[in-house]
Design a protein around this motif. Structure first.
Motif, PDB file in Angstrom:
ATOM      1  N   ARG A   1      -4.478   4.712   3.972  1.00  0.00           N
ATOM      2  CA  ARG A   1      -5.835   5.239   3.749  1.00  0.00           C
ATOM      3  C   ARG A   1      -6.820   4.425   4.591  1.00  0.00           C
ATOM      4  O   ARG A   1      -6.470   3.406   5.203  1.00  0.00           O
ATOM      5  CB  ARG A   1      -6.190   5.186   2.274  1.00  0.00           C
ATOM      6  CG  ARG A   1      -5.987   3.815   1.624  1.00  0.00           C
ATOM      7  CD  ARG A   1      -6.373   3.802   0.167  1.00  0.00           C
ATOM      8  NE  ARG A   1      -6.048   2.517  -0.465  1.00  0.00           N
ATOM      9  CZ  ARG A   1      -6.521   2.121  -1.630  1.00  0.00           C
ATOM     10  NH1 ARG A   1      -7.351   2.919  -2.310  1.00  0.00           N
ATOM     11  NH2 ARG A   1      -6.172   0.963  -2.148  1.00  0.00           N
ATOM     12  N   PHE A   2      -8.087   4.846   4.612  1.00  0.00           N
ATOM     13  CA  PHE A   2      -9.089   4.192   5.459  1.00  0.00           C
ATOM     14  C   PHE A   2      -9.173   2.690   5.200  1.00  0.00           C
ATOM     15  O   PHE A   2      -9.268   1.903   6.141  1.00  0.00           O
ATOM     16  CB  PHE A   2     -10.467   4.815   5.229  1.00  0.00           C
ATOM     17  CG  PHE A   2     -10.706   6.069   6.016  1.00  0.00           C
ATOM     18  CD1 PHE A   2      -9.874   6.425   7.054  1.00  0.00           C
ATOM     19  CD2 PHE A   2     -11.779   6.898   5.713  1.00  0.00           C
ATOM     20  CE1 PHE A   2     -10.091   7.590   7.788  1.00  0.00           C
ATOM     21  CE2 PHE A   2     -12.005   8.052   6.432  1.00  0.00           C
ATOM     22  CZ  PHE A   2     -11.155   8.408   7.473  1.00  0.00           C
ATOM     23  N   GLU A   3      -9.153   2.295   3.933  1.00  0.00           N
ATOM     24  CA  GLU A   3      -9.289   0.871   3.601  1.00  0.00           C
ATOM     25  C   GLU A   3      -8.172   0.067   4.261  1.00  0.00           C
ATOM     26  O   GLU A   3      -8.407  -1.012   4.822  1.00  0.00           O
ATOM     27  CB  GLU A   3      -9.284   0.682   2.082  1.00  0.00           C
ATOM     28  CG  GLU A   3      -9.743  -0.681   1.610  1.00  0.00           C
ATOM     29  CD  GLU A   3     -11.263  -0.824   1.642  1.00  0.00           C
ATOM     30  OE1 GLU A   3     -11.774  -1.692   0.933  1.00  0.00           O
ATOM     31  OE2 GLU A   3     -11.944  -0.097   2.399  1.00  0.00           O
ATOM     32  N   TYR A   4      -6.967   0.589   4.215  1.00  0.00           N
ATOM     33  CA  TYR A   4      -5.819  -0.088   4.820  1.00  0.00           C
ATOM     34  C   TYR A   4      -5.955  -0.125   6.341  1.00  0.00           C
ATOM     35  O   TYR A   4      -5.671  -1.148   6.982  1.00  0.00           O
ATOM     36  CB  TYR A   4      -4.539   0.627   4.408  1.00  0.00           C
ATOM     37  CG  TYR A   4      -3.292   0.091   5.087  1.00  0.00           C
ATOM     38  CD1 TYR A   4      -2.628  -1.018   4.579  1.00  0.00           C
ATOM     39  CD2 TYR A   4      -2.786   0.694   6.239  1.00  0.00           C
ATOM     40  CE1 TYR A   4      -1.483  -1.509   5.190  1.00  0.00           C
ATOM     41  CE2 TYR A   4      -1.649   0.213   6.860  1.00  0.00           C
ATOM     42  CZ  TYR A   4      -0.995  -0.884   6.343  1.00  0.00           C
ATOM     43  OH  TYR A   4       0.138  -1.365   6.969  1.00  0.00           O
ATOM     44  N   LYS A   5      -6.390   0.982   6.928  1.00  0.00           N
ATOM     45  CA  LYS A   5      -6.471   1.073   8.391  1.00  0.00           C
ATOM     46  C   LYS A   5      -7.416   0.024   8.978  1.00  0.00           C
ATOM     47  O   LYS A   5      -7.168  -0.496  10.069  1.00  0.00           O
ATOM     48  CB  LYS A   5      -6.937   2.470   8.804  1.00  0.00           C
ATOM     49  CG  LYS A   5      -5.901   3.554   8.601  1.00  0.00           C
ATOM     50  CD  LYS A   5      -6.459   4.899   9.013  1.00  0.00           C
ATOM     51  CE  LYS A   5      -5.427   6.017   8.816  1.00  0.00           C
ATOM     52  NZ  LYS A   5      -5.977   7.344   9.197  1.00  0.00           N
TER      53      LYS A   5
ATOM     54  N   GLU B   1       0.845  -1.190   0.000  1.00  0.00           N
ATOM     55  CA  GLU B   1       0.000   0.000   0.000  1.00  0.00           C
ATOM     56  C   GLU B   1       0.883   1.244   0.000  1.00  0.00           C
ATOM     57  O   GLU B   1       2.009   1.219   0.520  1.00  0.00           O
ATOM     58  CB  GLU B   1      -0.924  -0.012   1.227  1.00  0.00           C
ATOM     59  CG  GLU B   1      -1.925   1.114   1.298  1.00  0.00           C
ATOM     60  CD  GLU B   1      -2.918   1.101   0.148  1.00  0.00           C
ATOM     61  OE1 GLU B   1      -2.630   1.798  -0.857  1.00  0.00           O
ATOM     62  OE2 GLU B   1      -3.940   0.388   0.224  1.00  0.00           O
TER      63      GLU B   1
ATOM     64  N   SER C   1      -0.034   4.513   1.164  1.00  0.00           N
ATOM     65  CA  SER C   1      -0.165   5.245   2.430  1.00  0.00           C
ATOM     66  C   SER C   1      -1.350   4.670   3.193  1.00  0.00           C
ATOM     67  O   SER C   1      -2.215   4.000   2.604  1.00  0.00           O
ATOM     68  CB  SER C   1      -0.363   6.742   2.164  1.00  0.00           C
ATOM     69  OG  SER C   1      -1.498   6.949   1.349  1.00  0.00           O
TER      70      SER C   1
ATOM     71  N   GLN D   1      -5.167   7.919  -6.478  1.00  0.00           N
ATOM     72  CA  GLN D   1      -3.873   8.472  -6.887  1.00  0.00           C
ATOM     73  C   GLN D   1      -3.163   7.624  -7.945  1.00  0.00           C
ATOM     74  O   GLN D   1      -2.748   8.138  -8.989  1.00  0.00           O
ATOM     75  CB  GLN D   1      -2.954   8.628  -5.663  1.00  0.00           C
ATOM     76  CG  GLN D   1      -3.478   9.610  -4.627  1.00  0.00           C
ATOM     77  CD  GLN D   1      -2.528   9.755  -3.443  1.00  0.00           C
ATOM     78  OE1 GLN D   1      -1.370   9.312  -3.498  1.00  0.00           O
ATOM     79  NE2 GLN D   1      -3.008  10.352  -2.373  1.00  0.00           N
TER      80      GLN D   1
ATOM     81  N   ASP E   1     -12.411   1.851  -2.846  1.00  0.00           N
ATOM     82  CA  ASP E   1     -11.668   1.602  -1.610  1.00  0.00           C
ATOM     83  C   ASP E   1     -12.523   1.951  -0.392  1.00  0.00           C
ATOM     84  O   ASP E   1     -12.054   2.495   0.589  1.00  0.00           O
ATOM     85  CB  ASP E   1     -10.364   2.417  -1.590  1.00  0.00           C
ATOM     86  CG  ASP E   1     -10.625   3.921  -1.706  1.00  0.00           C
ATOM     87  OD1 ASP E   1     -11.795   4.307  -1.915  1.00  0.00           O
ATOM     88  OD2 ASP E   1      -9.654   4.695  -1.580  1.00  0.00           O
ATOM     89  N   GLU E   2     -13.830   1.588  -0.477  1.00  0.00           N
ATOM     90  CA  GLU E   2     -14.757   2.029   0.562  1.00  0.00           C
ATOM     91  C   GLU E   2     -15.488   0.888   1.257  1.00  0.00           C
ATOM     92  O   GLU E   2     -16.584   1.073   1.783  1.00  0.00           O
ATOM     93  CB  GLU E   2     -15.767   3.011  -0.032  1.00  0.00           C
ATOM     94  CG  GLU E   2     -15.117   4.287  -0.550  1.00  0.00           C
ATOM     95  CD  GLU E   2     -16.130   5.278  -1.102  1.00  0.00           C
ATOM     96  OE1 GLU E   2     -17.311   4.897  -1.285  1.00  0.00           O
ATOM     97  OE2 GLU E   2     -15.752   6.435  -1.338  1.00  0.00           O
TER      98      GLU E   2
ATOM     99  N   GLY F   1      -7.510   3.090  -6.298  1.00  0.00           N
ATOM    100  CA  GLY F   1      -7.302   4.283  -5.474  1.00  0.00           C
ATOM    101  C   GLY F   1      -7.357   5.537  -6.332  1.00  0.00           C
ATOM    102  O   GLY F   1      -7.258   5.497  -7.560  1.00  0.00           O
TER     103      GLY F   1
ATOM    104  N   ASP G   1      -3.257   1.304  -3.401  1.00  0.00           N
ATOM    105  CA  ASP G   1      -3.056   2.493  -4.246  1.00  0.00           C
ATOM    106  C   ASP G   1      -1.567   2.841  -4.318  1.00  0.00           C
ATOM    107  O   ASP G   1      -1.136   3.922  -3.923  1.00  0.00           O
ATOM    108  CB  ASP G   1      -3.872   3.651  -3.686  1.00  0.00           C
ATOM    109  CG  ASP G   1      -4.028   4.778  -4.693  1.00  0.00           C
ATOM    110  OD1 ASP G   1      -3.817   4.527  -5.891  1.00  0.00           O
ATOM    111  OD2 ASP G   1      -4.362   5.896  -4.269  1.00  0.00           O
TER     112      ASP G   1
END
Length: 830
Positions: free
Chosen positions: A410-414, A406, A408, A500, A616-617, A498, A469
């Protein structure tokens, strides 16, 4: 008087009196013209006889003129077609309707477990007296006859009762009134014309035969017509039809022989009973079958094909139970013959009863082994009611290794990272490009950088790669070629779009051809003041039958969960699907050409499966749900894509899926099969032969069928075949690839089907009979049924038209001609 009635050819109904009679003329000659003809003919007769020469005097001449005039008057009368209109008043007995259930449910064989139910069979068969009492009423002194049939069909009981010499049911009913025999299934119909014939004879022409003879004849026609082969039952409608018929009068009573199953009526049993009560037509109902038979059947055992040692596994079970009033069900799960869970639940009746059984998967002798997972359900204390289902599962004592890259957090990763870490079946490794140096260098489960050498990358033995992403430039062409090769050799790949980099920066890279979708570079601006519109994430037909997208234990519950989920606000726009790729989830409010925009798409690249998630939601699904939905969704994706690599050469090379999760009788549906060869490459034949076996086939039924699996265009390795589902019970589809792979399934009966295992609806029938003013009977009560039917009489008026071209007119004509001839003879006239 009788002689005159016979001469006039009047058919006088029995037990009637003449109320009125009148004569009308219906011939072509008007009355005034007939009078003119009569006067003219009379004058001609007078003139001719006046001219006659001879020695006769005027008295004889007048007599002959009168005879000739009367003869001519008789001829004119007959030409005027005289008709006698007679009306008779009388009373006749009201009929008794014998209404027999002719539906398929009458072919069922009830399991008769109680002494009373076995006793009833002996009574119906004639092995015991019709007024025999139950053993407990006689202190158990009267044994059950040894040749008593065991669990006969309901239809056999009906035939025995209707031909029972001592009972003589139809003859006894014939003493209460003319018997009308009718059958019913989806509608009411007669028994081979016996109904109309019997009624007509009883009321008019054949009254001399007697009601008992007519009843016996009606019974023979009823039995000849009784086949128990109709596919629907409309008991309430049948009763209402008899009450509302215009072609007959109300009966004195309706005697119904049925098991009480009603699956097609517009009216309820209560409404029909109330109408009988209003019209004073009582129902006398003989209930066929047993209310104590019971049925217990496991419908479904849900479990993944591969399970992991030490994992807490939840196995959903579904079953049906009918005919039980009390008791306890014992549910046992075994794995490889060893009991792993046992539960007890109170007995309930229903078609879709459920229980989820949880157990910890024990460690076996090997790292991988195929074991049978078996579920058994039984009525505690009675092994007669018992059923089981088995399925083969693979028990694995290893973990799926994942590399998640990944850019950074992002919410999906968190939200996805802790979910993967908590799953004991997964060993995740994370590479976060913009991670804090301390985190990146902190060791497992984090990597500081992508493996530098080919040996490091393939030596890590990852089973699944998840690309977030992350920019294509960070990975580079070499690493992307490694990933492509990884997928070609049975590795799984999940790509999460993503805003980006993914997939915008991957155009014209080695990874682009690996993805199941085609795209163009697209940049997304940050518009903080613009509120985006939510769209529902919708399953496609393929997605509905894809196990890895199931969010509940049953398809309907899963579909309901998808409908309730919060929608997404963003997705990456795509231009088209690659050949062989399929959409599993779509955005119905956005279009890709003429099709809805894919949100989740998949295909096979080489030997590995690739999934593209265009948003990514999925973290939004946590709203009011916590981790329940997201954990299940991501867990199933990981297992689906990672297991083939983990299992290697021992993984299955055949995958089966029904178009609908349940196969329903007489509702054809497709089965989908994915086939790969020994090198795990998709098979490319145009068709593949398979064998369909009916495991519950009876000796006279077809057991084996040849099925041709047809290749699905544009999707190598995917095949389908249409299955008829024309027999209920257990089936198995077998494919040689070259080893034999089997897919067991059960063809279920639709709700309310005639062949559904249901007992006698005793209470419903008893309530119906009592509400109508009648009574309910079992075999031991049938000797009282006929005497409880009260005979009734009804007034009737019968009109009769008699054309007076009858023997009396003939005799008058002959008498007049003869008299005139005699007078002329004695007068010496020619």
């Amino acid at each position: 008087m009788d002689f005159l009635v016979h001469l006039l050819a009047i058919d006088t109904p029995p037990n009637t009196t003449l109320r009125s009679a009148e004569i009308s003329f219906r011939g072509p000659v008007p009355a005034w013209l007939a009078v003119l003809f009569l006067l003219a003919f009379g004058a001609a007769a007078y003139y001719l006889y006046r001219l006659e020469k001879g020695t006769m005097g005027w008295p004889r001449r007048i007599v002959m003129i009168a005879l000739r005039s009367v003869l001519l008057a008789l001829v004119l009368l007959l030409l005027s077609r005289p008709v006698l209109l007679a009306e008779f008043d009388g009373q006749r007995p009201r009929s008794v309707v014998l209404l027999l259930d002719n539906s398929q449910s009458m072919k069922k064989q009830d399991r008769r477990l109680t002494d009373e139910d076995q006793w009833r069979v002996a009574v119906a068969k004639g092995l015991l007296s019709i007024d025999a009492r139950f053993p407990e009423q006689t202190g158990g002194k009267t044994p059950l006859p040894p040749d008593t049939p065991i669990d006969p069909a309901r239809a056999d009981l009906v035939r025995w009762v209707l031909t029972h010499n001592q009972l003589g049911l139809t003859e006894a009913l014939g003493k209460r009134g003319p018997v009308r025999s009718l059958l019913f299934g989806h509608r009411v119909h007669g028994a081979k014309e016996v109904v109309a014939d019997a009624k007509d004879r009883a009321l008019t022409k054949r009254a001399s035969e007697g009601p008992q003879t007519l009843a016996r004849r009606a019974n023979e026609g009823l039995l000849a017509s009784f086949q128990a082969d109709e596919g629907r039952t409309s008991l309430a409608d049948a009763v209402m039809d008899i009450l509302q018929r215009r072609d007959g009068d109300l009966p004195a009573a309706i005697v119904v022989i049925t098991d009480g199953q009603d699956n097609a009526s517009k009216y309820t049993l209560q409404e029909a009973a109330l109408e009988c009560q209003r019209q004073e037509v009582p129902l006398h109902i003989y209930g066929v079958g047993t209310a104590e038979g019971g049925n217990l059947q496991l419908r479904e055992l849900l479990a993944a094909d591969t399970i992991f040692v030490d994992d807490t596994l939840t196995v959903p079970l579904r079953w049906r139970a009918q005919g039980f009033k009390k008791g306890t069900l014992e549910i046992t799960l075994t794995l490889g013959g060893k009991v792993v869970a046992k539960r007890e639940v109170a007995v309930e009746t229903g078609e879709d009863l459920r229980k989820a059984i949880t157990f910890s998967v024990p460690k076996g002798k090997e790292k991988e082994e195929n074991l049978e997972l078996a579920a058994t359900i039984r009525l505690k204390g009675n092994d007669v009611f018992k059923d089981s289902l088995t399925r083969e599962v693979r028990v694995v004592d290893r973990k799926i290794k994942i590399l998640y890259v990944e850019h950074s957090p992002r919410f999906e990763y968190k939200f996805l990272q802790p979910s993967l870490l908590r799953d004991r079946r997964i060993e995740p490794t994370f590479l976060l490009v913009n991670a804090d140096a301390k985190v990146a260098q902190g060791g497992p489960p984090f990597l500081a950088e992508f493996p530098k050498t080919r040996e490091q990358f393939f030596g890590a033995k990852f089973n699944l790669i998840v690309l977030g992403d992350v920019a294509a430039g960070y990975l580079g062409k070499v690493h992307l070629e490694w990933i492509r090769e990884f997928v070609q050799n049975r590795g799984g790949l999940i790509v999460i779009a993503g805003r980006q980099h993914m997939p915008a920066t991957y155009e014209n890279t080695p990874l682009a051809e690996v993805l199941p979708v085609e795209f163009t570079m697209h940049k997304f601006r940050v518009e903080a003041d613009v509120r985006t519109q939510e769209y529902p994430v919708t399953l496609t037909d393929v997605g509905l039958r894809t196990d890895m997208l199931a969010l509940a234990d049953t398809p309907q519950d899963s579909q309901n969960e998808w409908i309730k989920l919060p929608g997404f606000h963003w997705q990456y726009p795509l231009t088209k699907l690659r050949p062989g790729a399929v959409s599993l989830l779509v955005n119905p409010r956005a279009k890709m050409g003429e099709q809805p925009m894919p949100v989740l798409a998949t295909h096979y690249y080489g030997k590995g499966q690739v999934v593209f998630l265009g948003s990514d939601e999925t973290w939004r699904w946590r709203f009011n749900q916590g981790d329940k939905i997201t954990n299940r969704f991501w867990g199933q994706l990981v297992y689906q894509l990672g297991l083939p690599s983990l299992l290697g050469e021992t993984s299955k090379r055949v995958q089966f899926a029904l178009e609908r999760s349940e196969a329903i009788l007489d509702r054809p549906s497709s089965i989908f099969v994915r086939l790969v060869d020994k090198d795990f490459n998709p098979r490319k034949e145009a068709q593949v032969e398979a064998t369909l076996e009916y495991l519950d086939a009876k000796p006279n039924q077809e057991r084996l069928r040849k099925v041709m699996l047809q290749a699905i265009p544009g999707r190598e390795g995917d095949y389908r075949a249409l299955l008829a589902h024309d027999q209920p019970g257990r089936w198995e589809l077998r494919v040689n690839n070259p080893e034999s792979y089997a897919f067991p399934f059960r063809v279920e009966l639709p709700p309310g089907h005639e062949l559904e295992e249901t007992g006698l609806a005793e209470q419903a029938l008893r309530d119906m009979a009592e509400l109508s003013g009648g009574a309910f009977y079992r075999e031991e009560d049938l000797h009282r049924l006929a005497e409880n039917v009260q005979p009734q009489r009804e007034a009737f008026t019968r009109r009769q038209e008699v054309l007076l071209w009858n023997p009396l007119a003939l005799w008058l004509f002959l008498a007049l001609v003869t008299a005139e001839w005699l007078v002329r003879k004695f007068s010496n006239l020619s």
